[in-house]
Design a protein around this motif. Structure first.
Motif, PDB file in Angstrom:
ATOM      1  N   ARG A   1      12.543 -13.112   0.687  1.00 30.63           N
ATOM      2  CA  ARG A   1      13.489 -14.200   0.990  1.00 30.63           C
ATOM      3  C   ARG A   1      14.918 -13.686   0.856  1.00 30.63           C
ATOM      4  O   ARG A   1      15.288 -13.133  -0.186  1.00 30.63           O
ATOM      5  CB  ARG A   1      13.247 -15.376   0.045  1.00 30.63           C
ATOM      6  CG  ARG A   1      14.190 -16.539   0.259  1.00 30.63           C
ATOM      7  CD  ARG A   1      13.643 -17.798  -0.387  1.00 30.63           C
ATOM      8  NE  ARG A   1      12.400 -18.201   0.272  1.00 30.63           N
ATOM      9  CZ  ARG A   1      11.557 -19.113  -0.232  1.00 30.63           C
ATOM     10  NH1 ARG A   1      11.811 -19.700  -1.390  1.00 30.63           N
ATOM     11  NH2 ARG A   1      10.468 -19.424   0.433  1.00 30.63           N
TER      12      ARG A   1
ATOM     13  N   ARG B   1       6.354 -13.715  -1.805  1.00 25.64           N
ATOM     14  CA  ARG B   1       4.921 -13.591  -2.080  1.00 25.64           C
ATOM     15  C   ARG B   1       4.417 -12.252  -1.574  1.00 25.64           C
ATOM     16  O   ARG B   1       5.075 -11.596  -0.773  1.00 25.64           O
ATOM     17  CB  ARG B   1       4.112 -14.731  -1.464  1.00 25.64           C
ATOM     18  CG  ARG B   1       3.922 -14.656   0.023  1.00 25.64           C
ATOM     19  CD  ARG B   1       3.060 -15.798   0.526  1.00 25.64           C
ATOM     20  NE  ARG B   1       3.841 -17.052   0.605  1.00 25.64           N
ATOM     21  CZ  ARG B   1       3.349 -18.211   1.014  1.00 25.64           C
ATOM     22  NH1 ARG B   1       2.075 -18.317   1.344  1.00 25.64           N
ATOM     23  NH2 ARG B   1       4.120 -19.278   1.090  1.00 25.64           N
TER      24      ARG B   1
ATOM     25  N   TYR C   1       6.786  -4.511   5.277  1.00 27.28           N
ATOM     26  CA  TYR C   1       5.822  -3.582   4.683  1.00 27.28           C
ATOM     27  C   TYR C   1       6.487  -2.771   3.584  1.00 27.28           C
ATOM     28  O   TYR C   1       7.676  -2.490   3.633  1.00 27.28           O
ATOM     29  CB  TYR C   1       5.248  -2.644   5.763  1.00 27.28           C
ATOM     30  CG  TYR C   1       4.465  -3.403   6.796  1.00 27.28           C
ATOM     31  CD1 TYR C   1       3.116  -3.673   6.608  1.00 27.28           C
ATOM     32  CD2 TYR C   1       5.087  -3.903   7.930  1.00 27.28           C
ATOM     33  CE1 TYR C   1       2.402  -4.410   7.540  1.00 27.28           C
ATOM     34  CE2 TYR C   1       4.385  -4.639   8.861  1.00 27.28           C
ATOM     35  CZ  TYR C   1       3.041  -4.887   8.661  1.00 27.28           C
ATOM     36  OH  TYR C   1       2.341  -5.628   9.568  1.00 27.28           O
TER      37      TYR C   1
ATOM     38  N   ASP D   1      13.058 -15.964   5.500  1.00 24.87           N
ATOM     39  CA  ASP D   1      11.934 -15.247   4.891  1.00 24.87           C
ATOM     40  C   ASP D   1      11.350 -14.316   5.945  1.00 24.87           C
ATOM     41  O   ASP D   1      11.078 -14.752   7.065  1.00 24.87           O
ATOM     42  CB  ASP D   1      10.825 -16.225   4.453  1.00 24.87           C
ATOM     43  CG  ASP D   1      11.224 -17.099   3.265  1.00 24.87           C
ATOM     44  OD1 ASP D   1      12.401 -17.089   2.876  1.00 24.87           O
ATOM     45  OD2 ASP D   1      10.335 -17.799   2.742  1.00 24.87           O
ATOM     46  N   ILE D   2      11.161 -13.068   5.590  1.00 21.91           N
ATOM     47  CA  ILE D   2      10.698 -12.066   6.557  1.00 21.91           C
ATOM     48  C   ILE D   2       9.565 -11.253   5.949  1.00 21.91           C
ATOM     49  O   ILE D   2       9.602 -10.906   4.768  1.00 21.91           O
ATOM     50  CB  ILE D   2      11.843 -11.118   6.964  1.00 21.91           C
ATOM     51  CG1 ILE D   2      13.077 -11.928   7.370  1.00 21.91           C
ATOM     52  CG2 ILE D   2      11.412 -10.189   8.080  1.00 21.91           C
ATOM     53  CD1 ILE D   2      14.216 -11.088   7.901  1.00 21.91           C
ATOM     54  N   GLU D   3       8.569 -10.932   6.768  1.00 17.36           N
ATOM     55  CA  GLU D   3       7.471 -10.067   6.306  1.00 17.36           C
ATOM     56  C   GLU D   3       7.895  -8.609   6.442  1.00 17.36           C
ATOM     57  O   GLU D   3       8.306  -8.184   7.516  1.00 17.36           O
ATOM     58  CB  GLU D   3       6.227 -10.288   7.166  1.00 17.36           C
ATOM     59  CG  GLU D   3       5.614 -11.662   7.012  1.00 17.36           C
ATOM     60  CD  GLU D   3       4.795 -12.012   8.244  1.00 17.36           C
ATOM     61  OE1 GLU D   3       3.934 -11.215   8.639  1.00 17.36           O
ATOM     62  OE2 GLU D   3       5.061 -13.073   8.821  1.00 17.36           O
TER      63      GLU D   3
ATOM     64  N   ARG E   1       6.431 -11.001   1.709  1.00 21.90           N
ATOM     65  CA  ARG E   1       7.404 -11.908   2.300  1.00 21.90           C
ATOM     66  C   ARG E   1       8.636 -11.855   1.405  1.00 21.90           C
ATOM     67  O   ARG E   1       8.549 -12.145   0.207  1.00 21.90           O
ATOM     68  CB  ARG E   1       6.868 -13.339   2.365  1.00 21.90           C
ATOM     69  CG  ARG E   1       6.180 -13.649   3.698  1.00 21.90           C
ATOM     70  CD  ARG E   1       5.364 -14.897   3.614  1.00 21.90           C
ATOM     71  NE  ARG E   1       6.146 -16.050   3.180  1.00 21.90           N
ATOM     72  CZ  ARG E   1       6.998 -16.732   3.957  1.00 21.90           C
ATOM     73  NH1 ARG E   1       7.191 -16.388   5.202  1.00 21.90           N
ATOM     74  NH2 ARG E   1       7.644 -17.776   3.483  1.00 21.90           N
TER      75      ARG E   1
ATOM     76  N   CYS F   1       1.490 -10.697   0.578  1.00 21.66           N
ATOM     77  CA  CYS F   1       0.577 -11.236   1.590  1.00 21.66           C
ATOM     78  C   CYS F   1      -0.781 -10.536   1.603  1.00 21.66           C
ATOM     79  O   CYS F   1      -1.698 -10.988   2.277  1.00 21.66           O
ATOM     80  CB  CYS F   1       1.196 -11.102   2.975  1.00 21.66           C
ATOM     81  SG  CYS F   1       2.791 -11.918   3.129  1.00 21.66           S
TER      82      CYS F   1
ATOM     83  N   PHE G   1      -2.311  -4.472   4.652  1.00 23.02           N
ATOM     84  CA  PHE G   1      -2.545  -4.424   6.088  1.00 23.02           C
ATOM     85  C   PHE G   1      -2.322  -3.004   6.606  1.00 23.02           C
ATOM     86  O   PHE G   1      -1.531  -2.243   6.048  1.00 23.02           O
ATOM     87  CB  PHE G   1      -1.603  -5.384   6.819  1.00 23.02           C
ATOM     88  CG  PHE G   1      -1.913  -6.825   6.529  1.00 23.02           C
ATOM     89  CD1 PHE G   1      -2.812  -7.525   7.323  1.00 23.02           C
ATOM     90  CD2 PHE G   1      -1.338  -7.464   5.431  1.00 23.02           C
ATOM     91  CE1 PHE G   1      -3.124  -8.848   7.029  1.00 23.02           C
ATOM     92  CE2 PHE G   1      -1.651  -8.780   5.139  1.00 23.02           C
ATOM     93  CZ  PHE G   1      -2.539  -9.476   5.934  1.00 23.02           C
ATOM     94  N   ALA G   2      -3.034  -2.687   7.708  1.00 23.89           N
ATOM     95  CA  ALA G   2      -2.834  -1.391   8.354  1.00 23.89           C
ATOM     96  C   ALA G   2      -1.392  -1.313   8.857  1.00 23.89           C
ATOM     97  O   ALA G   2      -0.816  -2.316   9.272  1.00 23.89           O
ATOM     98  CB  ALA G   2      -3.818  -1.226   9.509  1.00 23.89           C
TER      99      ALA G   2
ATOM    100  N   LEU H   1       1.968  -5.852   2.126  1.00 27.23           N
ATOM    101  CA  LEU H   1       2.934  -6.568   2.961  1.00 27.23           C
ATOM    102  C   LEU H   1       3.532  -7.683   2.101  1.00 27.23           C
ATOM    103  O   LEU H   1       2.794  -8.408   1.423  1.00 27.23           O
ATOM    104  CB  LEU H   1       2.225  -7.155   4.188  1.00 27.23           C
ATOM    105  CG  LEU H   1       3.087  -8.006   5.127  1.00 27.23           C
ATOM    106  CD1 LEU H   1       4.138  -7.149   5.842  1.00 27.23           C
ATOM    107  CD2 LEU H   1       2.208  -8.723   6.162  1.00 27.23           C
TER     108      LEU H   1
END
Lengths: 210, 98
Positions: B64, B37, B87, B83-85, B62, B39, B42-43, B60
């Motif tokens: 998988r 997805r 940038y 799953d990892i966020e 996510r 997100c 973001f700064a 940002l």
């Protein structure tokens, strides 16, 4: 091991005062910045104490309330999965700047949460994280061998169920929506909430059964 | 900033070792996954950490990853994932489909 404990190296005494020599650089810096902020009238000691007290007052009961509502109200559950932050605010839980992602356990998927970089945790819903959540063994192992870690928590996940680890590395926070246990059809929302433990909301355990 | 990648798209995490405050875990650098997805924007925390504004905000994601892709000797079921966020500036188009 010897019974004699008269050796000379210092031990941290949890009941005793902090030894200035034992303070880390960051503890010293925090104290210095805090006193400067108070001196300049930007913060007060009372405001800091109140913030700490509010933080300590948050408990996993908040998260349990959210999940119990999702279990009894399918429309709420859909909103929770769509936008976790808004759905919690709906129940009067102040989320601040937290962006909450709710991940649902199903017959096919089991979710577990970690922050490998530090200790990011949905504090608005669960309060302060447990010590093991912040420990290096949990953080390094749960992304490497999640099933072995879950086994050590007493949680067995069948091989035909996908384990999905969520590493909260950035701006999102996570909450697991566990599956409602069988045999709970007669329970009301409050009785359901009592089955939902902190660890089931992190994903290292399943909810209690009645 | 418009997101460069779409949900479902295969992406690779750049392998790089820049100094400083980095929110891309070391273990995932150089690995490939699929966008789960977007997100929002973001700064950049790599700038925020040093008191800079971190603007413009950047997408940002996510992403998988299948655990056997992350750990070649992973001995659990091959469908297990992390799953990892991440940038956007850490991501590039994957060479092949994952």
């Amino acid at each position: 091991m010897s019974e004699d404990h008269s050796h000379s190296h210092p031990h941290a005494d949890p009941a005793g005062p902090d030894e200035p020599a034992m303070l880390t650089d960051y503890q010293l810096m925090e104290g210095a910045v805090r006193e400067l902020l108070v001196e300049k009238g930007i913060l007060t000691h009372a405001a800091i104490r109140e913030a700490v007290e509010a933080m300590d007052a948050r408990t996993p009961a908040q998260g349990a309330r959210v999940v119990a509502r999702a279990w009894v109200d399918p429309a709420y559950k859909a909103r929770l999965l769509e936008n976790g932050t808004a759905a919690c605010e709906e129940l009067g839980i102040s989320m601040g700047p937290t962006h909450l992602v709710v991940v649902e356990n199903t017959p096919e998927v089991h979710n577990v949460i970690v922050c490998t970089l530090c200790s990011c945790y949905p504090r608005m819903l669960l309060g302060l994280p447990p010590d093991w959540y912040k420990s290096k063994p949990y953080r390094s192992r749960v992304v490497r061998e999640p099933r072995a870690v879950l086994h050590e928590f007493g949680t067995e996940i069948a091989d035909n169920v996908t384990v999905r680890v969520h590493d909260s590395t950035a701006d999102m926070r996570y909450l697991v929506l566990p599956r409602r246990p069988a045999g709970t059809d007669v329970l009301d929302e409050a009785a359901l909430a009592a089955l939902i433990t902190r660890d089931s909301l992190i994903g290292v355990a399943l909810p209690r059964t009645p | 900033m418009r997101p460069r990648f779409a949900v479902g798209e295969a992406v690779a995490v750049r392998f790089a070792e820049p100094p400083g405050h980095i929110r891309t875990p070391f273990y995932i650098r150089g690995r490939s996954g699929v966008v789960e997805r977007i997100c929002g924007a973001f700064a950049n925390p790599e700038e925020l950490a040093y008191g800079r504004p971190g603007k413009p905000e950047e997408p940002l994601y996510r992403v998988r990853f299948e655990l056997p892709e992350v750990w070649p000797d992973y001995d659990g079921p091959t469908r297990d994932t992390v799953d990892i966020e991440i940038y956007e500036h850490w991501l590039e188009k994957a060479d092949t489909d994952v």
